[in-house]
Design an enzyme around this catalytic site. Structure first.
Site, PDB file in Angstrom:
ATOM      1  N   ILE A 110      48.090  18.076 -21.207  1.00  0.00           N
ATOM      2  CA  ILE A 110      48.716  16.962 -21.902  1.00  0.00           C
ATOM      3  C   ILE A 110      50.062  17.346 -22.518  1.00  0.00           C
ATOM      4  O   ILE A 110      50.925  16.490 -22.742  1.00  0.00           O
ATOM      5  CB  ILE A 110      47.759  16.456 -23.010  1.00  0.00           C
ATOM      6  CG1 ILE A 110      48.209  15.108 -23.572  1.00  0.00           C
ATOM      7  CG2 ILE A 110      47.591  17.496 -24.117  1.00  0.00           C
ATOM      8  CD1 ILE A 110      47.170  14.481 -24.504  1.00  0.00           C
ATOM      9  N   LYS A 111      50.265  18.633 -22.770  1.00  0.00           N
ATOM     10  CA  LYS A 111      51.447  19.072 -23.509  1.00  0.00           C
ATOM     11  C   LYS A 111      52.748  18.915 -22.730  1.00  0.00           C
ATOM     12  O   LYS A 111      53.838  19.019 -23.311  1.00  0.00           O
ATOM     13  CB  LYS A 111      51.268  20.522 -23.959  1.00  0.00           C
ATOM     14  CG  LYS A 111      50.126  20.729 -24.950  1.00  0.00           C
ATOM     15  CD  LYS A 111      50.370  20.018 -26.273  1.00  0.00           C
ATOM     16  CE  LYS A 111      49.323  20.406 -27.316  1.00  0.00           C
ATOM     17  NZ  LYS A 111      49.608  19.839 -28.635  1.00  0.00           N
ATOM     18  N   ASP A 112      52.641  18.635 -21.434  1.00  0.00           N
ATOM     19  CA  ASP A 112      53.859  18.352 -20.677  1.00  0.00           C
ATOM     20  C   ASP A 112      54.588  17.136 -21.249  1.00  0.00           C
ATOM     21  O   ASP A 112      55.813  17.031 -21.157  1.00  0.00           O
ATOM     22  CB  ASP A 112      53.529  18.093 -19.204  1.00  0.00           C
ATOM     23  CG  ASP A 112      53.051  19.332 -18.489  1.00  0.00           C
ATOM     24  OD1 ASP A 112      53.156  20.429 -19.059  1.00  0.00           O
ATOM     25  OD2 ASP A 112      52.556  19.208 -17.356  1.00  0.00           O
ATOM     26  N   ALA A 125      56.656  18.385 -24.238  1.00  0.00           N
ATOM     27  CA  ALA A 125      57.720  19.283 -23.780  1.00  0.00           C
ATOM     28  C   ALA A 125      58.877  18.475 -23.211  1.00  0.00           C
ATOM     29  O   ALA A 125      60.049  18.720 -23.533  1.00  0.00           O
ATOM     30  CB  ALA A 125      57.178  20.258 -22.740  1.00  0.00           C
ATOM     31  N   THR A 160      51.159  24.181 -24.950  1.00  0.00           N
ATOM     32  CA  THR A 160      52.557  23.834 -25.204  1.00  0.00           C
ATOM     33  C   THR A 160      53.466  24.954 -24.728  1.00  0.00           C
ATOM     34  O   THR A 160      54.557  24.699 -24.202  1.00  0.00           O
ATOM     35  CB  THR A 160      52.787  23.549 -26.698  1.00  0.00           C
ATOM     36  OG1 THR A 160      51.979  22.443 -27.086  1.00  0.00           O
ATOM     37  CG2 THR A 160      54.245  23.222 -26.985  1.00  0.00           C
TER      38      THR A 160
END
Length: 401
Positions: A94-96, A99, A126
């Site tokens: 999910i951290k894309d 970013a 992340t």
């Protein structure tokens, strides 16, 4: 007559975190048609839009978001549970989303420019997402994590060309060697930019702009409960804010591992830090600035053993190899479902792939060493505790909106 042919690239930039890439391309095609290009120019234009052989053009990183929403097992026939497959983002997490959004915004503001070193404190995902984004944009990055981070996630940062520093775990949040404090010190150096995912409000903004609308649209507005764990607090705060704006009666529920400080803070308005827990990427030993407890209606504690057991159930029965935070979220959603007496639609998140944890949650030797047993010893193993639901009446008065 001059016609733009960089359609996919323009779609990526203009519509990032706002609408899907296909929608963006359709809009831009309409714009081109309005220019009435000559017949011999139209082929080049459309090739740029669709790519050769029907493939969609644009960079790999433009595939962030618009992940599938799939139904997962519910223990209550009145309640549907759906999980957002965030492990299908480019780095498997999910951290894309943050970013992409944080770097896009920082570039536009001039905070990040050629020669900048991007610094991030991360429990792992992340770090991978930032390292990937930096590799495609030509920036150096330096990631700080702690020894709880899986080897797979550490190696992923290196594979993307990032530098990673692994600090100790189990130390107080104010200790100078805590990985977040190491990142703050490094980011103070000239030429550095701190992603600061724990306190940067661009974090929840990313989810407010992308994940929240996706969930609402994919459920045709039928979502009644949103269940998500917190670490930075970005996901639950950003999605929770959006859902409450478009559907105020939607309930936002914080899933939290036993040992994290979040549930204590929800109940008492204060906390004494954290104790040990195994699930990565969820829970915390301090309260991040990106977390908005005013949006949280309920909280629920889930044990490591229950979260990991659900991971194995998902992989062996549903064909979904997911990480520990996914197991925790789905377990929490299932426990909430058992309390509901009316039809409901619960949406939760599968934040990352289980491929990042083959050495841990899917490793029998590691599980035994940690005191996690998924057989007949499950309910008596040291990492199992009964789930604990804290309703709205237990929320501390200082956190109510």
């Amino acid at each position: 007559m001059s016609i733009r042919v960089d359609i996919a690239d323009e779609a990526d930039l203009k519509y990032s975190n706002e609408v899907s890439l296909p929608e963006a391309i359709n809009d831009l095609v309409d714009e081109i048609v309005a220019q009435k290009p000559e017949k011999d120019q139209l082929g080049n234009v459309m090739s740029a839009v669709t790519g050769r052989n029907g493939r969609v053009g644009g960079q790999f990183l433009s595939r962030v978001g618009n992940t599938p929403l799939v139904e997962v097992p519910s223990p209550n026939p009145l309640v549907k549970i759906y999980a957002k497959c965030e492990f299908m983002n480019p780095t498997g997490s999910i951290k894309d989303r943050i970013a992409e959004h944080i770097l896009n915004t920082a570039e536009k503001s001039g905070e990040v420019k050629p020669g900048t070193t991007v610094v991030a404190a991360s429990s792992g995902n992340t770090g991978s997402a930032i390292a990937m984004a930096c590799s495609s944009r030509g920036y150096k990055c330096k990631i700080f994590t702690n020894s709880k981070c899986s080897e797979e996630k550490i190696n992923a940062v290196k594979a993307y060309g990032g530098e990673i520093v692994v600090g100790p775990t189990g130390i107080p949040a104010d200790h100078p060697d805590h990985y977040q404090n190491l990142a703050i010190a490094a980011a103070a150096e000239p030429g550095c930019y701190d992603v600061d995912q724990y306190d940067n409000l661009r974090n929840p903004e990313a989810y407010y702009r992308s994940l929240g609308p996706e969930i609402f649209n994919q459920t045709n507005g039928e979502v009644t409960h949103f269940v998500a764990a917190g670490s930075t607090g970005g996901t639950i705060s950003g999605v929770g804010k959006y859902l409450k704006e478009v559907k105020p009666e939607c309930q936002v529920i914080l899933a939290d591992p036993h040992g994290s400080c979040f549930t204590d803070y929800y109940k008492d308005g204060d906390h004494n830090g954290a104790t040990s827990f195994l699930v990565e990427g969820v829970g915390k030993d301090s309260i991040p600035g990106a977390m908005d407890f005013g949006l949280v209606d309920w909280a629920i504690r889930i044990s490591d053993a229950q979260a990991i057991k659900v991971c194995h159930e998902m992989s062996q029965k549903e064909g979904m190899l997911v990480g520990g935070s996914s197991g925790l979220n789905i377990a929490a959603a299932q426990e909430i479902a058992l309390t509901l007496k009316e039809p409901a639609t619960i949406v939760t998140i599968c934040p990352d792939t289980g491929l990042k944890y083959l050495s841990k949650y899917y490793n029998a030797e590691w599980l035994e060493k940690q005191g996690v047993f998924l057989d007949e010893r499950y309910l008596t193993c040291k990492r199992y505790k009964s789930p604990e639901i804290l309703g709205a009446e237990l929320k501390h008065a200082s956190l109510r909106k």
